[in-house]
Design a protein around this motif. Structure first.
Motif, short mmCIF file in Angstrom:
data_model
loop_
_atom_site.label_atom_id
_atom_site.label_comp_id
_atom_site.label_asym_id
_atom_site.label_seq_id
_atom_site.Cartn_x
_atom_site.Cartn_y
_atom_site.Cartn_z
N PRO A 105 14.42 -27.71 -27.12
CA PRO A 105 13.69 -27.05 -26.04
C PRO A 105 14.60 -26.69 -24.88
CG PRO A 105 13.25 -29.40 -26.03
CD PRO A 105 14.06 -29.12 -27.25
N ARG A 106 14.24 -25.63 -24.14
CA ARG A 106 14.95 -25.16 -22.95
C ARG A 106 16.37 -24.71 -23.26
NH1 ARG A 106 12.17 -28.43 -17.97
NH2 ARG A 106 11.62 -26.32 -17.40
N ALA A 107 16.58 -24.14 -24.43
CA ALA A 107 17.91 -23.67 -24.81
C ALA A 107 18.35 -22.47 -23.99
CB ALA A 107 17.95 -23.33 -26.30
N PHE A 108 17.39 -21.68 -23.49
CA PHE A 108 17.73 -20.46 -22.74
C PHE A 108 17.22 -20.54 -21.30
CE2 PHE A 108 17.70 -19.11 -27.21
CZ PHE A 108 18.95 -18.54 -27.28
N SER A 109 17.38 -21.69 -20.66
CA SER A 109 17.01 -21.82 -19.26
C SER A 109 18.20 -21.45 -18.37
CB SER A 109 16.55 -23.25 -18.97
OG SER A 109 17.58 -24.17 -19.29
N ASN A 110 17.95 -21.36 -17.07
CA ASN A 110 18.99 -21.00 -16.13
C ASN A 110 19.58 -22.25 -15.47
OD1 ASN A 110 20.70 -19.40 -14.68
ND2 ASN A 110 19.13 -18.37 -13.47
N ALA A 111 20.81 -22.13 -14.96
CA ALA A 111 21.48 -23.22 -14.25
C ALA A 111 22.54 -22.62 -13.33
CB ALA A 111 22.12 -24.19 -15.24
N LEU A 125 9.92 -19.37 -27.43
CA LEU A 125 9.97 -18.97 -28.83
C LEU A 125 11.39 -18.51 -29.13
CD1 LEU A 125 6.69 -16.84 -28.97
CD2 LEU A 125 6.96 -19.20 -29.74
N SER A 126 11.89 -18.82 -30.32
CA SER A 126 13.22 -18.36 -30.72
C SER A 126 13.28 -18.16 -32.22
CB SER A 126 14.30 -19.35 -30.27
OG SER A 126 14.15 -20.60 -30.93
N ALA A 127 14.23 -17.33 -32.64
CA ALA A 127 14.44 -17.05 -34.07
C ALA A 127 15.95 -17.02 -34.32
CB ALA A 127 13.81 -15.73 -34.47
N ALA A 128 16.36 -17.51 -35.49
CA ALA A 128 17.79 -17.60 -35.80
C ALA A 128 18.01 -17.41 -37.29
CB ALA A 128 18.35 -18.95 -35.36
N HIS A 181 8.16 -24.07 -28.49
CA HIS A 181 8.11 -25.23 -27.59
C HIS A 181 7.08 -24.98 -26.50
CE1 HIS A 181 11.90 -26.51 -29.42
NE2 HIS A 181 12.32 -25.27 -29.25
N LEU A 182 6.26 -25.97 -26.24
CA LEU A 182 5.32 -25.95 -25.12
C LEU A 182 5.73 -27.07 -24.18
CD1 LEU A 182 2.79 -24.72 -23.83
CD2 LEU A 182 1.44 -26.40 -25.09
N ALA A 203 8.19 -27.48 -32.45
CA ALA A 203 7.98 -27.20 -33.88
C ALA A 203 9.04 -26.23 -34.36
CB ALA A 203 6.59 -26.61 -34.12
N THR A 204 9.44 -26.37 -35.61
CA THR A 204 10.39 -25.44 -36.21
C THR A 204 10.01 -25.18 -37.66
OG1 THR A 204 12.74 -24.98 -36.66
CG2 THR A 204 12.01 -27.25 -36.93
#
Length: 313
Positions: A37-43, A199-202, A229-230, A244-245
């Protein structure tokens, strides 16, 4: 790695929110089954992260989910050390991370109706990843970041797995995979009040293993995966998520003969991130297989510690 953009009036509370961020860097041993979760958050730009984690798995194949074995009964303990840094790439926030895992594996499985046993420890394949937020997460210094509020973030990443892990071609079950893999990923994150939906896809692409179990040549089709992810964030900086994946594909070919081992699996899990202070945080996480077309279902539980510095902290 994630930082909350929630508005808090005082500087100490803002940094407390930041302390709730923890990065899970591929501690799941099966590369397509990571739940992050939070793989594409900002920092804030310039912040560095040092992560140490431990994960325990029990059940099916943990390191190579497409091995041609039946009735796998394996246990693994994995330690991981990782480093990440937030970057400014043409005004977009980006991140580079490097992961070095070490694992202990023991258990048994059946191969062509013959029992196999394996007890081994060593380094698994290290991973390198570069990710960039293409929309909704500009590159900001710490002072600017205090006013940032997430709405929609769109990001992409590329992870490379390097075949430097422990590998013995005379053994069917190994810690390393003796091949390269590339994993491009695309993700979207939407904040709605205290909630965030991601949501993500790979797709994981594999090179050929030319020294598979006694000198055989083995290839594998791409393995496609999706995550959801919620996430709920608390004002204290603590956050929790339901994860979930789903992954499918990955059919293998041995010496030109295709195997009937296509994967079609679901996993669910949960994550709880706990801030300690502005520089330290802890994350607890667990996941379990719900259904599996192949025998690579396993249960996982883990913990990760994260330390942050630089970037004005």
């Amino acid at each position: 790695m994630d930082w909350s953009g929630r508005h808090i009036q005082s500087r100490p509370r803002r940094l407390g929110i930041a302390g709730g961020s923890v990065l899970l860097l591929g501690i799941s041993p099966a590369p397509a089954q990571d739940i992050e979760p939070r793989a594409f958050s900002n920092a804030p730009v310039g912040v560095n992260f040092l992560i140490a984690g431990y994960a325990y798995t029990r059940g099916g194949i943990a390191f190579d989910p497409a091995l041609p074995v039946k009735n796998p009964r394996l246990e693994t303990s994995s330690m991981v050390l990782a480093y990440a840094r937030v970057l400014d790439v043409w005004g977009k926030s980006a991140k580079f991370d490097a992961i070095v895992p070490h694992a202990w594996l023991s258990g048994s499985a059946d191969y062509r109706d013959q029992p196999l046993e394996r007890v081994v420890d060593g380094f698994a394949d290290p991973k390198l990843r570069f990710s960039v937020n293409l929309y909704g997460a500009p590159a900001l210094r710490l002072k600017e970041f205090k006013a940032y509020r997430q709405d929609v973030i769109v990001g992409a990443s590329l992870q490379v797995s390097v075949p430097w892990g422990q590998y013995d071609a005379s053994r069917l079950i190994n810690i390393g995979m003796s091949r390269w893999s590339l994993k491009p990923e695309f993700g979207v994150s939407k904040a709605i009040g205290s909630w965030t939906l991601e949501l993500s896809a790979a797709a994981t692409l594999f090179t050929e293993n030319r020294d598979f179990y006694g000198g055989n040549r083995r290839t594998q089709d791409p393995l496609y995966s999706a995550q959801a992810h919620l996430i709920y964030g608390f004002r204290s900086g603590l956050w929790a998520s339901l994860d979930a994946t789903h992954f499918s594909g990955g059919r293998t070919t041995l010496n030109g003969i295709q195997n009937d081992d296509r994967q079609e699996n679901w996993r669910v899990g949960g994550t709880l991130a706990l801030p300690i202070d502005p520089r330290h945080s802890i994350k607890l996480y667990a996941s379990s297989g719900v259904s599996a077309l192949t025998g690579n279902n396993y249960d996982l539980i883990g913990i990760a510690w994260q330390y942050r510095w630089g970037g004005g902290l």
